[in-house]
Design a protein around this motif. Structure first.
Motif, mmCIF file in Angstrom:
data_model
loop_
_atom_site.group_PDB
_atom_site.id
_atom_site.type_symbol
_atom_site.label_atom_id
_atom_site.label_comp_id
_atom_site.label_asym_id
_atom_site.label_seq_id
_atom_site.Cartn_x
_atom_site.Cartn_y
_atom_site.Cartn_z
ATOM 1 N N HIS A 1 -1.000 -1.027 -4.364
ATOM 2 C CA HIS A 1 -2.252 -0.278 -4.296
ATOM 3 C C HIS A 1 -1.974 1.148 -3.855
ATOM 4 O O HIS A 1 -1.285 1.372 -2.862
ATOM 5 N N LYS A 2 -2.541 2.108 -4.570
ATOM 6 C CA LYS A 2 -2.402 3.514 -4.225
ATOM 7 C C LYS A 2 -3.500 3.892 -3.229
ATOM 8 O O LYS A 2 -4.663 3.620 -3.462
ATOM 9 N N LEU A 3 -3.117 4.502 -2.116
ATOM 10 C CA LEU A 3 -4.104 4.901 -1.107
ATOM 11 C C LEU A 3 -4.267 6.409 -0.995
ATOM 12 O O LEU A 3 -5.235 6.880 -0.419
ATOM 13 N N GLY A 4 -3.326 7.146 -1.492
ATOM 14 C CA GLY A 4 -3.415 8.599 -1.342
ATOM 15 C C GLY A 4 -3.238 8.999 0.112
ATOM 16 O O GLY A 4 -2.580 8.311 0.889
ATOM 17 N N TYR B 1 0.849 -1.182 0.000
ATOM 18 C CA TYR B 1 0.000 0.000 0.000
ATOM 19 C C TYR B 1 0.887 1.233 0.000
ATOM 20 O O TYR B 1 1.744 1.377 0.864
ATOM 21 N N ILE B 2 0.679 2.120 -0.969
ATOM 22 C CA ILE B 2 1.486 3.323 -1.111
ATOM 23 C C ILE B 2 0.601 4.497 -0.733
ATOM 24 O O ILE B 2 -0.381 4.800 -1.412
ATOM 25 N N ALA B 3 0.944 5.142 0.383
ATOM 26 C CA ALA B 3 0.077 6.167 0.950
ATOM 27 C C ALA B 3 0.708 7.552 0.851
ATOM 28 O O ALA B 3 1.832 7.719 0.394
ATOM 29 N N GLY B 4 -0.041 8.533 1.313
ATOM 30 C CA GLY B 4 0.428 9.914 1.355
ATOM 31 C C GLY B 4 0.369 10.574 -0.014
ATOM 32 O O GLY B 4 -0.204 10.049 -0.974
ATOM 33 N N GLY B 5 0.986 11.748 -0.097
ATOM 34 C CA GLY B 5 1.045 12.456 -1.366
ATOM 35 C C GLY B 5 1.725 11.615 -2.432
ATOM 36 O O GLY B 5 1.352 11.628 -3.609
ATOM 37 N N PHE B 6 2.725 10.857 -2.029
ATOM 38 C CA PHE B 6 3.428 9.956 -2.937
ATOM 39 C C PHE B 6 2.444 8.970 -3.555
ATOM 40 O O PHE B 6 2.427 8.752 -4.761
ATOM 41 N N GLY B 7 1.577 8.396 -2.708
ATOM 42 C CA GLY B 7 0.583 7.437 -3.185
ATOM 43 C C GLY B 7 -0.506 8.070 -4.027
ATOM 44 O O GLY B 7 -1.146 7.401 -4.833
ATOM 45 N N SER C 1 -4.078 8.812 3.388
ATOM 46 C CA SER C 1 -4.889 7.869 4.151
ATOM 47 C C SER C 1 -4.722 7.957 5.667
ATOM 48 O O SER C 1 -5.359 7.212 6.392
ATOM 49 N N ALA C 2 -3.897 8.869 6.149
ATOM 50 C CA ALA C 2 -3.619 8.929 7.589
ATOM 51 C C ALA C 2 -4.878 9.197 8.401
ATOM 52 O O ALA C 2 -5.144 8.521 9.400
ATOM 53 N N LEU C 3 -5.672 10.166 8.009
ATOM 54 C CA LEU C 3 -6.863 10.519 8.777
ATOM 55 C C LEU C 3 -7.898 9.397 8.770
ATOM 56 O O LEU C 3 -8.430 9.029 9.816
ATOM 57 N N ILE C 4 -8.175 8.837 7.609
ATOM 58 C CA ILE C 4 -9.156 7.752 7.546
ATOM 59 C C ILE C 4 -8.674 6.539 8.329
ATOM 60 O O ILE C 4 -9.454 5.884 9.020
#
Length: 91
Positions: A40-43, A12-18, A45-48
Motif C-alpha cells: 500500500h502506498k501512503l505517501g 506500507y510504503i511511505a514518504g516521497g518514495f511511497g 504520512s509522517a505528520l498524519i
C-alpha cells in the motif's frame, strides 16, 4: 529478523518514495518480494501518523509502543549480503 515474506500481511510504503512508486514495476523487477495486493502506498504520512498517535487514547498508544520495535538493518548479520545479492532486482 526472522520474518519471511509470506508471513507479512501488509506492507506500507511511505514518504516521497511511497508517493511516486509504481507498485506494478516494483513487483515486476522483484524489488519487494511481496504480492502486489499487500503493498500500500501512503505517501508523506509522517505528520498524519504523529497526529493520530497524539490524539489516540493512552491505552491504545501504549499497546502500539509495547509491540513496536526498531530494527537496525546495518546490525543484522546477513543484511549487507542480502542487499547486495538483490541489487539486480531479479534480473
Amino acid at each position: 529478523i526472522g520474518i519471511r515474506p509470506d508471513e507479512v500481511n501488509e506492507v506500507y510504503i511511505a514518504g516521497g518514495f511511497g508517493s511516486y512508486i509504481n507498485l506494478e514495476n516494483v513487483k515486476r523487477v522483484d524489488m519487494l518480494n511481496f504480492p502486489e495486493e499487500v503493498m500500500h502506498k501512503l505517501g508523506n504520512s509522517a505528520l498524519i501518523g504523529a497526529k493520530m498517535f497524539l490524539f489516540e487514547d493512552a491505552d491504545h498508544t501504549k499497546g502500539i509502543l509495547d509491540i513496536a520495535r526498531h530494527v537496525s538493518l546495518e546490525k543484522e548479520a546477513d543484511f549487507q549480503d542480502i542487499f547486495v545479492e538483490n541489487l539486480a532486482f531479479g534480473a
